[in-house]
Write a protein that holds these residues in place. Structure first.
Motif, PDB file in Angstrom:
ATOM      1  N   VAL A   1       0.839  -1.209   0.000  1.00  0.00           N
ATOM      2  CA  VAL A   1       0.000   0.000   0.000  1.00  0.00           C
ATOM      3  C   VAL A   1       0.875   1.261   0.000  1.00  0.00           C
ATOM      4  N   GLU A   2       2.031   1.164   0.638  1.00  0.00           N
ATOM      5  CA  GLU A   2       2.976   2.288   0.655  1.00  0.00           C
ATOM      6  C   GLU A   2       3.487   2.565  -0.771  1.00  0.00           C
ATOM      7  N   HIS A   3       3.814   1.495  -1.510  1.00  0.00           N
ATOM      8  CA  HIS A   3       4.291   1.673  -2.885  1.00  0.00           C
ATOM      9  C   HIS A   3       3.167   2.167  -3.792  1.00  0.00           C
ATOM     10  N   PHE A   4       1.934   1.734  -3.500  1.00  0.00           N
ATOM     11  CA  PHE A   4       0.793   2.233  -4.281  1.00  0.00           C
ATOM     12  C   PHE A   4       0.651   3.736  -4.076  1.00  0.00           C
ATOM     13  N   LEU A   5       0.796   4.148  -2.808  1.00  0.00           N
ATOM     14  CA  LEU A   5       0.683   5.571  -2.481  1.00  0.00           C
ATOM     15  C   LEU A   5       1.715   6.395  -3.255  1.00  0.00           C
ATOM     16  N   VAL A   6       2.971   5.933  -3.248  1.00  0.00           N
ATOM     17  CA  VAL A   6       4.039   6.681  -3.926  1.00  0.00           C
ATOM     18  C   VAL A   6       3.781   6.719  -5.437  1.00  0.00           C
ATOM     19  N   GLY A   7       3.402   5.559  -6.007  1.00  0.00           N
ATOM     20  CA  GLY A   7       3.160   5.485  -7.452  1.00  0.00           C
ATOM     21  C   GLY A   7       2.006   6.370  -7.890  1.00  0.00           C
ATOM     22  N   SER A   8       0.868   6.284  -7.165  1.00  0.00           N
ATOM     23  CA  SER A   8      -0.302   7.063  -7.579  1.00  0.00           C
ATOM     24  C   SER A   8      -0.095   8.555  -7.317  1.00  0.00           C
TER      25      SER A   8
END
Lengths: 208, 207
Positions: free
Chosen positions: A33-40
């Protein structure tokens, strides 16, 4: 199910995924979810800047109003990408120099009105009429001066007014930091309560 | 040349910026100052891809070299690519974009930020001990502020909220003003050092 309900479900899942860190540290769900946050968030930044800032600047300002001088800014901005070109990194430093020079010049030219207002406002009326106001004003003045004494690291403060002044300044700073800490803790708590409201009221409907 | 040119750019830009403020150029000076500011803003805009390119390069290299947790890097690159396409097609204020940003991105962002609250509380529990006078003052001020901002504070000790407000208005405000004045003087000194070329660590050549 309405879009709003789906939104609350996704919000709850995101909150629980993020808070899973509290249970098991750097676990796969949290990391994903942390990587999703950074990507989005990166995608949002790219699209927002192009759609809402660069296109209007080119279409409205440069072409529409004929402000061709702004192209100089665009070229300067583009020079920063030379830091990705091996052997030509120094060109990117021209842009850095422009930004740093503008920042330093701006700080010297435009900060004094703000900073000097703070200084002059500290010299308040120490005999303000009623006792409470006078006491507050005297304390305010003493705290400002003693805090500055504490931060004057180049002065020797082993005796006399400077010693006691800087000591009082240190205590005053502790009150300031303590109150700032208390306020921040309460702000965090209200944020946590907001998240719990999303989970228990909006999604699970357990509270009203 | 390679080392001196950026320093010359710093000096010239700073002098131009200050001249527009301090020299009385009237209406023309104000227009030029606004134009210079817009040129700087435009340069920021056109440099905006610098961060994303760095990020994607780093994670792409993680995937390419199969470093530890490379799968998460692949996930990040994929999410970034898909979201960029979706946001462009749907526009940033479109329903799909709004759903993704509000329901996942912002919710996760707030949750991670709120999570710090748990750590702040646990750090307070571990560090708030009456070790010395300073720690005691810090503890008392923080407790009064926390009680003052909660409804239960006035119920336990009457007028706690008023006392908390006084702490914020007088000692806290005065202490913060002292810090701000000190920081402004420091920023002045740092600006002068940068303009004179005494501080040049940003060029990669050390001071």
């Amino acid at each position: 199910m309405s879009v709003e309900q789906w939104s609350f479900i996704f919000k709850t899942l995101s909150i629980l995924a993020a808070w899973s860190y509290l249970v098991k540290g750097d676990n796969p769900v949290y990391t994903a979810v942390e990587h999703f946050l950074v990507g989005s968030a990166t995608a949002y930044g790219i699209v927002y800047t192009i759609q809402n800032q660069i296109v209007p600047r080119i279409v409205q300002d440069i072409i529409g109003r004929g402000k061709w001088g702004y192209i100089f800014g665009a070229i300067l901005g583009l020079l920063i990408y030379f830091s990705f070109v091996k052997g030509q990194e120094w060109i990117a430093r021209i842009t850095m120099g422009f930004w740093i020079g503008y920042g330093a010049g701006y700080s010297l030219a435009y900060s004094p009105p703000v900073f000097l207002t703070q200084v002059t406002d500290s010299f308040i009326n120490l005999r303000a009429g009623d006792f409470a106001k006078s006491f507050n004003n005297i304390l305010y003045f003493l705290v400002v001066v003693s805090t500055l004494m504490y931060f004057a690291f180049t002065l020797k403060k082993d005796k006399g007014v400077l010693y006691y002044g800087s000591r009082f300044g240190r205590y005053a700073l502790m009150v300031a930091f303590g109150s700032a800490y208390g306020s921040i803790t309460m702000a965090y708590l209200s944020l946590i309560i907001g998240q719990l409201t999303i989970i228990f009221r909006d999604t699970l409907h357990l509270i009203k | 040349m390679k080392r001196r040119l950026p320093l010359i750019v710093v000096l010239v830009t700073a002098i131009v910026c200050m001249a527009l403020k301090f020299l009385n150029l009237g209406e023309r000076g104000t227009t030029l100052a606004t134009d210079l500011d817009t040129i700087v803003q435009t340069s920021y805009l056109f440099a905006f891809l610098f961060g994303p390119i760095h990020l994607i390069r780093l994670h792409y290299s993680n995937v390419q070299k199969r470093r530890v947790n490379w799968a998460y890097s692949a996930f990040l690159v994929g999410v970034c690519a898909v979201c960029t396409v979706v946001f462009f097609i749907n526009r940033i204020e479109g329903p799909v974009s709004t759903f993704i940003i509000d329901s996942i991105t912002n919710a996760t962002d707030s949750a991670i930020y709120a999570m710090l609250g748990f750590y702040v509380c646990s750090a307070a529990y571990r560090s708030f001990k009456l070790k010395n006078v300073e720690a005691t003052i810090l503890l008392i001020a923080a407790v009064i502020l926390m009680l003052g901002q909660a409804p239960i504070g006035d119920a336990i000790i009457p007028n706690t909220s008023k006392f908390a407000q006084w702490i914020l208005d007088v000692p806290n405000s005065a202490g913060m003003r002292g810090i701000r004045i000190g920081a402004s003087i420091g920023a002045f000194a740092a600006s002068i050092r940068v303009i004179l070329g005494l501080e040049r660590s940003w060029t990669g050549s050390g001071s």
